[in-house]
Write a protein that holds these residues in place. Sequence first.
Motif: not given
Length: 96
Positions: A4-8, A15-16, A44-45
Amino acid sequence: MLTSKQKSYLRSEAHHLQPIFQIGKSGLTEPIIKQIEEALEARELIKISVLQNCEQDKDEVAELLRAEGDFEVVQVIGKTIVLYKESSEKKKIVLP
């Protein structure tokens, strides 16, 4: 599997970002999945937008992406899906 910390952390990094793929009337096809995999290797994202004329629900698309590809669905918010896959060559994001 992400914690959950990694997902956060990944949500804050995403976000941007603007969506670079749109899933439309034809739904999730094999060529689109291949392009998503290539984009994830480079970035990667990424964010994907599910259009209103898509016959599949956003949650169905996210589940298909989870099943078809070897990448993580970080978040489904509104009509947007955030995906992450660690790059084998160009690692940019360091997870906590």
